[in-house]
Design an enzyme around this catalytic site. Structure first.
Site, PDB file in Angstrom:
ATOM      1  N   ASN A 185      14.470 -55.606 -41.675  1.00  0.00           N
ATOM      2  CA  ASN A 185      15.101 -56.060 -40.440  1.00  0.00           C
ATOM      3  C   ASN A 185      16.613 -56.195 -40.572  1.00  0.00           C
ATOM      4  O   ASN A 185      17.330 -56.149 -39.575  1.00  0.00           O
ATOM      5  CB  ASN A 185      14.506 -57.413 -40.027  1.00  0.00           C
TER       6      ASN A 185
ATOM      7  N   TYR B 209      26.394 -46.940 -36.198  1.00  0.00           N
ATOM      8  CA  TYR B 209      25.140 -47.665 -35.968  1.00  0.00           C
ATOM      9  C   TYR B 209      24.030 -46.710 -35.504  1.00  0.00           C
ATOM     10  O   TYR B 209      22.913 -46.743 -36.013  1.00  0.00           O
ATOM     11  CB  TYR B 209      25.373 -48.751 -34.926  1.00  0.00           C
TER      12      TYR B 209
ATOM     13  N   LYS C 217      20.473 -45.838 -37.354  1.00  0.00           N
ATOM     14  CA  LYS C 217      19.189 -46.124 -36.726  1.00  0.00           C
ATOM     15  C   LYS C 217      18.378 -44.849 -36.466  1.00  0.00           C
ATOM     16  O   LYS C 217      17.145 -44.869 -36.501  1.00  0.00           O
ATOM     17  CB  LYS C 217      19.406 -46.904 -35.430  1.00  0.00           C
TER      18      LYS C 217
END
Length: 452
Positions: A293, A358, A362
């Protein structure tokens, strides 16, 4: 963070204004509370001719205490269902798609608020002919459209169930049906989920589906990570909560609150994977579930982004996951039946201005699931990812108002999700009963209008 508009809409004046001006109408979503029944009413179960999944699905629902209703040919204004479940696996060509209309058309107005629609099908790659594969692929358009049409918090999902192995048995399918029907899936809609041939182990108590499981959660000090630690502990897990030393006080508070343990560790340190592996081996002897996470943002447009912003985001959000997986797997600390769940983002699917670093990290997480899950399947380990959309956290509270409001409203639920919505989805993928669910990327975004 409070969504004042969504709160206003629930008042009498708010309801009148929304109706008069045609404004977004965020429904009150049904979320899970321990002790809740699986569904708040009867479920209508239908099937195409020669459908192969309706029988095991019916057994699952009956055993779970769900009342199954009998279908009727026409709409009955007095009939209300908590869910519509349809086995479309028997549709073998495009002409058979009419059976979908015949089932859903009479019942389109019969669902209660926050009702559920689940369509069961066969993975197109497993179909016996191009025509059958075409028809099964068409199911995605149906479920995604229903998710956008029915409103009032209704969700719609497509579950492809393999023909191989034992995936047609109730145990393999049960965890997915239970999750999608329950309040745990409140902010999950328009998704395609594949149930494969992995090993699924039903819990002794479905209210504690993680009893006896050791679960590692990285980035557990705040936000989604803290909510995740709480949900997993509620479900019976022994949670090992990890975060950076700078977040030590918050991390300790989370661990103490759930009766778990805290590990302060910078995942980007060269020796971090080995130190983590040694800690898990000495304290627990294994780790049944690894939840990646931990993540950071360092936003700038690409032309203005310095190399440190790029490197740090890729390292924390993606490379650290690979390094930790490598060491834990090499040392056999994740046993057969183990699960790995990574956190991606809809930015990794749709991209986002000012977040090239980012979004790249991802999207890489999705690539990790695609490439590594078939390898881990041979070891009896499942690997999945969740891709959150707009979730109400301290990070989204910093977004400028107009952009924040757009993020909240541009989905089928017309509202942002909560950290618990992401946590519940990861919880489902972490259950031993979900061992047949692998290689999936499940969006927790209220069926966002952004991305695929």
């Amino acid at each position: 963070m409070t969504d004042r508009y969504a709160s206003f809409v629930q008042t009498g004046a708010g309801r009148a204004l929304v109706k008069r001006l045609g404004l977004p109408d965020p429904p009150r979503l049904r979320r899970h509370t321990p002790g809740d029944p699986l569904v708040p009413g009867p479920v209508l179960l239908g099937s195409s001719a020669r459908g192969r999944i309706a029988e095991p699905a019916g057994k699952i629902l009956t055993a779970a205490g769900v009342e199954l209703a009998e279908p009727v040919a026409a709409h009955d204004a007095d009939r209300r269902f908590a869910a519509l479940v349809y086995d479309a696996s028997g549709i073998t060509d495009s002409s058979g798609l009419r059976q979908l209309y015949d089932f859903f058309h009479p019942q389109a107005r019969s669902l209660v608020p926050s009702g559920r629609v689940i369509v069961l099908g066969t993975p197109p790659a497993e179909c016996g002919s191009p025509r059958e594969a075409t028809a099964q692929r068409a199911l995605e358009g149906l479920t995604r459209s229903i998710g956008k049409e029915f409103g009032r918090g209704v969700t719609a999902q497509l579950v492809y169930v393999t023909r191989e192995g034992d995936a047609g048995t109730p145990v393999s399918l049960e965890s997915t049906l239970r999750f999608l029907l329950s309040g745990r899936s409140a902010y999950v809609s328009g998704q395609v989920i594949r149930v494969g041939a992995g090993t699924a182990v039903a819990p002794a108590d479905w209210d504690r589906p993680l009893d006896g499981q050791v679960v590692l959660v990285t980035g557990a000090a705040r936000g989604i990570g803290a909510a995740l630690a709480k949900v997993l502990a509620r479900d019976g897990a022994q949670v090992v909560a990890l975060d950076i030393p700078a977040a030590g006080d918050e991390l300790a508070a989370v661990a103490n609150d759930i009766g778990g343990s805290a590990v302060q560790l910078d995942l980007t340190a060269p020796d971090a994977p080995i130190r983590l592996a040694e800690h898990l081996a000495s304290r627990h002897g294994r780790v049944d579930v690894v939840v990646h996470n931990a993540g950071i943002t360092r936003d700038k447009t690409l032309g203005r982004m310095d190399a440190d912003r790029w490197d740090s985001v890729i390292d924390v959000n993606l490379s650290s996951q690979e390094r930790i997986n490598d060491v834990l797997l090499e040392r056999d600390l994740i046993p057969a039946g183990g699960r790995i769940v990574s956190v991606s983002s809809i930015a990794g699917i749709a991209g986002n201005r000012g977040q090239t670093n980012y979004a790249t990290s991802k999207a890489g997480v999705i690539g990790l699931v695609d490439s590594l899950s078939p390898v881990l399947r041979e070891r009896g380990i499942s690997l999945n990812a969740v891709a959150p959309g707009f979730i109400e956290t301290r990070l989204t509270a910093r977004i400028p108002l107009t952009i924040r409001e757009a993020g909240r409203r541009m989905n089928s639920m017309a509202q942002g999700g909560l950290p618990v919505d992401v946590a519940e989805t990861i919880g489902w993928l972490s259950w031993p009963a979900s061992g047949a669910v692998s290689g999936n990327v499940v969006r927790v975004c209220g069926q966002s209008l952004l991305g695929a």
